[in-house]
Design a protein around this motif. Structure first.
Motif, short mmCIF file in Angstrom:
data_model
loop_
_atom_site.label_atom_id
_atom_site.label_comp_id
_atom_site.label_asym_id
_atom_site.label_seq_id
_atom_site.Cartn_x
_atom_site.Cartn_y
_atom_site.Cartn_z
N THR B 2 15.77 6.06 27.56
CA THR B 2 16.42 5.01 28.36
C THR B 2 16.53 5.42 29.81
N LEU B 3 16.27 4.50 30.69
CA LEU B 3 16.45 4.77 32.11
C LEU B 3 17.93 4.88 32.43
N ALA B 4 18.20 5.48 33.55
CA ALA B 4 19.60 5.72 33.91
C ALA B 4 20.40 4.41 33.87
N ASN B 5 21.46 4.43 33.16
CA ASN B 5 22.32 3.27 32.98
C ASN B 5 23.52 3.44 33.89
N ALA C 198 22.05 -8.93 18.71
CA ALA C 198 20.70 -9.28 18.26
C ALA C 198 19.73 -9.50 19.41
N VAL C 199 20.23 -9.44 20.63
CA VAL C 199 19.33 -9.61 21.77
C VAL C 199 18.40 -8.41 21.85
N ASP C 200 17.14 -8.66 22.01
CA ASP C 200 16.14 -7.61 22.06
C ASP C 200 16.45 -6.58 23.15
N PRO C 201 16.59 -5.32 22.77
CA PRO C 201 16.92 -4.29 23.77
C PRO C 201 15.89 -4.20 24.89
N LEU C 202 14.65 -4.59 24.58
CA LEU C 202 13.62 -4.51 25.61
C LEU C 202 13.93 -5.42 26.80
N LEU C 203 14.62 -6.54 26.49
CA LEU C 203 14.98 -7.45 27.59
C LEU C 203 15.92 -6.75 28.56
N ARG C 204 16.90 -6.02 27.96
CA ARG C 204 17.84 -5.29 28.82
C ARG C 204 17.11 -4.25 29.65
N GLU C 205 16.24 -3.52 28.96
CA GLU C 205 15.52 -2.47 29.67
C GLU C 205 14.70 -3.04 30.80
N PHE C 208 16.97 -3.70 33.68
CA PHE C 208 17.32 -2.46 34.39
C PHE C 208 16.14 -1.97 35.21
N GLY C 209 14.98 -2.11 34.58
CA GLY C 209 13.80 -1.64 35.28
C GLY C 209 13.59 -2.37 36.59
N MET C 210 14.05 -3.60 36.66
CA MET C 210 13.90 -4.36 37.90
C MET C 210 15.04 -4.08 38.85
N GLY C 211 15.94 -3.17 38.47
CA GLY C 211 17.00 -2.78 39.39
C GLY C 211 18.29 -3.55 39.22
N ALA C 212 18.43 -4.24 38.11
CA ALA C 212 19.68 -5.00 37.92
C ALA C 212 20.80 -4.05 37.55
N THR C 213 22.01 -4.36 38.00
CA THR C 213 23.17 -3.58 37.58
C THR C 213 23.53 -4.01 36.16
N ARG C 214 24.45 -3.29 35.56
CA ARG C 214 24.83 -3.60 34.19
C ARG C 214 25.29 -5.04 34.06
N TRP C 215 26.19 -5.44 34.95
CA TRP C 215 26.74 -6.78 34.81
C TRP C 215 25.77 -7.87 35.22
N GLU C 216 24.85 -7.53 36.13
CA GLU C 216 23.83 -8.53 36.45
C GLU C 216 22.99 -8.78 35.21
#
Lengths: 351, 311, 328
Positions: B2-5, C198-205, C208-216
């Protein structure tokens, strides 16, 4: 995991065994239901009767006079209880197998107006006009002129009056509205809600049973409601001093004297449905009612008839009447008691 | 990997591929980061607040009810007006009795119905209708269960009884058991049952000898949850079983005491003694219900543990 | 090593006739029991409708919009009860949704260690186990005294807003709605949580990969994706709230009034039934109550059906180990 299933099954069987064994063999329990007004007294009588002899099991469900009459008519209970007696319409609906109904006045009680206005040194005095108007929402504030003028020494707050009434069908409501209608007639004003076990009140909050109303008054600042004396006495709710027919303000007292005065000399009709809507005596507390046990004339089961007859006669004995007095109910005049003893003798097995 | 969270801090390598992690920054002065941080804090606060009601209820019950705990509470009958002492012995027995009656009715219906949904005919149209009905019944207002039992049992038999009460409770309990059983059976692997069929087992034998034993923890969880629900219901018992002031007499067709109805009746009583008893009874009822519910959760947790180990 | 089948002591054999007969009869038993479910639903509706008939014929649809309930005069109308039921349920669900979704999010992000998540989940689940009558007591003895100062402050200072136009005396809509929210919180939380998890974890990743913060990510990706399940949880919660009886009978005030004020006492269909059922004597009185019961039944059925419909695809996606890779 089979072990868990076995364990549960064993537990269930054991419990069933315990439950069955813990009980004496086939006991007969007499069932009654109805008014909440006399409920504390009846349940006390019945529990003590049981403690004297475990063979005497009499259950009583306080669900309100209306519901009691309904269950009595449907045969779901052996006897009913009502502060409103039974109307001719209700009597007509009884199954013919009952052979008619016997209305047995077991005790009487006083209906008080309890309120929740803290910080007052004495009970509030309410004139007949005042309490008629309060319950019809024509007086809506505690510092209204009509209340204030009879309470010169009290600092009445500028607070809305919340009227608390019965949500269920109640003999207490019947007795209360009966009195209100009589007073309104005497004063020449209107009494809109009518007289019944369940009436349409203008703007009130409601609760189940005398106990529910007492609890609600306690919870609600500025509230006023009508409840049986015992409930007010025990919860420590203040009770208003009411103006009677002779224009005397009477405070309900634990002695019951003002209630007894109210019952004095009232006419005793054939079916013992004595009503005292507006007592005569100068020392009488104005709102008083008998409360009746509804018994069939004929019971299919002879032992049930005998049990009930013995029970009601037992309740007229001194120790039980002393308990009634202790709990705040009003002693019935001796003439009524004498008539009652004769009436109880009419309970019999079906011919 | 996982990338940095943004708020998890575990040991991270100093670089990932061509990215030097030391150059990544996270500063609360940036509006987006600040927003995220504040939202997290708010979320945590709200979530922890959600835990408060349970603690509040338990505290209230213990504070007001624990004082009456003692042998008398369990061995005596409820007190009448202006009497001292007394207990809830008959109410505890009554609750056990009516829940037992309800269980005897609802467990077979629920489990076997669940078997039907999961195994006998899972994809049929009929199963869809049944599943839907079960879900509807889980939302049935409890007062209507009471009304139903009153009309079909009390009026027909002419008396109030734990039988009528049990039927009312069963109505509320069996859908829970049915749906949980279905889920439990569905999660048993295919391989074992297919092997059994290969050896000549009928579907019934597969159900009895493989599916139910394997799914038992899940089924028991559902049963315990249903029992907890049944023990706590008041409205269905008010007009079907009413109440009795005496010990259970062995007669199944008579009004009988129960904790729920006792609490309801005594809570409004003007007598302090009876009010205290209502609190003690509430504490006992909640303890029973919590034990049953927690028991269910422990069972399903252990089952998932075992499944994890065997895979 | 697996022995050749012929050499095993064979428990494998085709079923006997008796076993087949047992099999067939057992299957019929399960069919019957399953069918009982639908039968019961139908029976309940029919029974209520049948007893409501006299009242339905007499009062017609006017029953639903009339405000007057006077058994003595034979006047019945349940508009205040419908209003109270809908309003208390709506407020309850709104509160439960706000808290429930927050808890669901809290439990699905790695804010706290696993064991603590489990504890919180258990605590919320236990809320569902507490009996309704105990919630009624809690409402009277804890909630009402706790909110009364705030409510009366609101009434005192902002009383010109219709929502705050009456003081909170004791029982009323607000305490009832708050307790209702607590009661349905477990339902909303559990279903929302499952849906979010049940949301696909890949969507979250990807986010994040695009630079979104946790809450975004939560607000922009996770929640919108699990929208259906969350709506479903809200509707299911609403279904529970509509039918709640005891706690509301003790807290809502049993008063036949329609008021815009949140602090006013009110009444609900279920509470009306609980209060008046034992005493309804004539077929018409009983009919009126059953008419009210029918309205309640229809309301809860419709809402539950709606919830199921919203959730429908969600439940199909259940990982069904038994039927994975089967006919579909």
């Amino acid at each position: 995991m089979k072990n868990s299933a076995h364990l549960l099954l064993a537990l269930a069987v054991t419990l069933l065994g315990v439950v069955e064994c813990g009980a004496p063999s086939a006991q007969i329990t007499l069932q009654g239901s109805g008014a909440t007004f006399p409920a504390p007294l009846y349940k006390r009588w019945f529990l003590e009767y049981y403690q004297q002899d475990h063979a005497h099991r009499v259950n009583y469900s306080p669900i309100g006079s209306g519901a009691g009459i309904r269950q009595f008519t449907a045969g779901l209970v052996g006897f009913g209880a009502s502060d409103a007696g039974m109307s001719q319409k209700e009597i007509a609906k009884l199954p013919s197998a009952y052979g008619g109904v016997l209305l047995l006045p077991m005790t009487a009680g006083v209906i008080v107006l309890s309120y929740n206005v803290p910080g007052l040194a004495e009970p509030i005095r309410l004139s007949r006009l005042a309490y008629i108007k309060i319950f019809q929402r024509q007086i809506t504030n505690w510092n209204d002129e009509e209340i204030a003028k009879h309470n010169p020494g009290l600092a009445l707050p500028d607070q809305n009056i919340t009227v608390v009434t019965r949500a269920d069908s109640s003999g207490t409501t019947y007795a209360f509205t009966l009195h209100m209608a009589a007073v309104a007639k005497a004063l020449g004003v209107e009494w809109a809600p009518g007289v019944d076990k369940s009436v349409a009140w203008k703007e009130s909050i409601a609760a189940q049973g005398n106990d529910g109303v007492a609890a609600l008054i306690q919870l609600t600042p500025g509230a006023i409601g009508y409840i049986e004396f015992g409930y007010a006495n025990l919860t420590g709710l203040p009770m208003a001093a009411l103006e009677n027919r002779s224009h005397v303000f009477i405070v309900p007292d634990a002695n019951g004297k003002s209630g007894e005065k109210a019952l004095e000399g009232a006419e005793i009709p054939e079916d013992l449905q004595i009503e005292v809507p507006d007592p005569q005596s100068a020392e009488a507390y104005p709102i008083v009612t008998y409360t009746w046990v509804l018994s069939r004339r004929h019971y299919d089961d002879k032992s049930e008839a005998d049990e009930l007859k013995a029970l009601w006669l037992h309740c007229l004995d001194d120790p039980q009447q002393r308990v009634a007095h202790e709990l705040g109910y009003v002693r019935m005049p001796p003439q009524v008691v004498a008539r009652l003893r004769m009436e109880i003798q009419k309970i019999a097995a079906s011919p | 990997m996982t990338l940095a969270n943004s708020s998890t801090a575990f040991a991270t390598p100093t670089s990932v591929g061509k990215v030097d992690l030391g150059q990544l920054e996270r500063s609360l002065r940036r509006p987006r980061t600040l927003f995220s941080f504040c939202m997290s804090a708010l979320c945590a606060l709200v979530a922890l607040l959600a835990a408060v009601p349970l603690l509040s209820v338990l505290f209230m019950l213990v504070w007001r009810g624990a004082a009456r705990f003692g042998p008398a509470l369990f061995t005596e009958l409820p007190p009448a007006a202006a009497m001292t002492g007394g207990g809830i012995g008959n109410a505890i027995i009554g609750t056990v009795l009516v829940v037992l009656v309800a269980a005897v009715i609802s467990i077979p219906v629920g489990v076997l119905g669940g078997v039907y949904l999961a195994e006998i005919n899972p994809d049929g149209a009929a199963a869809g209708v049944v599943r839907f009905s079960a879900k509807l019944l889980t939302g049935l207002p409890s007062i209507l269960a009471g009304v139903f039992a009153y009309t079909t049992v009390v009026l027909v038999t002419g008396r109030f009884s734990p039988l009528a009460g049990g039927i009312a409770l069963a109505l509320l309990m069996f859908p829970i058991i049915m749906l949980t059983t279905e889920q439990a059976i569905l999660s048993v692997g295919r391989e074992i049952s297919e092997a059994a069929v290969g050896m000549g087992a009928t579907q019934t034998q597969v159900v009895y000898q493989i599916l139910i034993p394997t799914a038992l923890p899940g089924i028991l969880t559902g049963v315990l949850l249903a029992l907890a629900r049944g023990a706590g219901e008041t409205a269905p018992l008010l007009f079907t079983m009413t109440f009795s002031d005496y010990w259970f007499s062995g007669q199944l067709m008579e009004p009988t005491a129960s904790l729920a109805v006792l609490i309801f009746n005594f809570s409004k009583s003007p007598f302090e003694n009876q009010k205290e008893i209502a609190w003690a009874a509430s504490l006992i009822l909640v303890l029973i219900v919590l034990v049953l519910t927690l028991g269910g959760r422990v069972l399903s947790w252990r089952a998932s543990q075992r499944k994890g180990a065997s895979v | 090593m697996v022995q050749p089948i012929q050499e095993q002591r064979s428990i494998a054999r085709p079923p006997t006739a008796r076993e087949l007969a047992l099999d067939a009869s057992f299957k019929w038993v399960t069919r019957t029991f399953a069918g009982l479910t639908t039968l019961v639903v139908a029976l309940v509706v029919l029974l209520v409708a049948k007893q409501a008939m006299p009242a339905m014929l007499r009062y017609g649809p006017g029953f639903v919009v009339s405000r007057h309930w006077d058994a003595g005069k034979g006047q019945f109308g349940v508009l205040p009860e419908i209003f109270g039921t809908l309003l208390s349920s709506t407020i309850g669900v709104a509160l439960a949704a706000a808290f429930g979704i927050a808890v669901a999010v809290f439990l699905t992000e790695e804010f706290i260690p696993r064991w603590l998540q489990s504890v919180l989940k258990t605590v919320i689940t236990l809320l569902a186990a507490i009996p309704s009558v105990v919630y009624g007591l809690w409402g009277i003895f804890v909630v009402i005294p706790a909110i009364r100062p705030t409510c009366n402050w609101l009434h005192g200072h902002l009383g010109w807003i219709p929502l705050f136009s009456t003081p909170l005396l004791s029982v009323g809509l607000m305490p009832a709605s708050i307790v209702l929210a607590v009661m349905i919180l477990p339902t909303v939380t559990a279903v929302s949580r499952d849906s979010i998890a049940a949301v696909d974890p890949l969507l979250r990743e990807a986010a994040f990969g695009m630079g979104a913060t946790r809450w975004e990510t939560i607000l922009g990706v996770t929640l919108p994706t699990s929208k259906r399940g969350i709506y479903g949880s809200i509707v299911l919660g609403l279904g529970r709230a509509l039918g709640e009886t005891m706690a509301l009978a003790m807290l809502v005030g049993s008063t036949n009034v329609i008021s815009p004020s949140l602090f006013s006492p009110a009444d609900t269909l279920a509470a009306l039934l609980a209060n008046k059922f034992p005493e309804a004597a004539s077929p018409l009185d009983l009919g009126a109550l059953m008419y009210a019961a029918l309205v309640l039944l229809v309301l809860t059925l419709l809402v539950n059906m709606g919830g199921e419909w919203v959730m429908r695809d969600g439940s199909r996606r259940d990982t069904s180990a038994r039927h994975k890779g089967a006919t579909k």
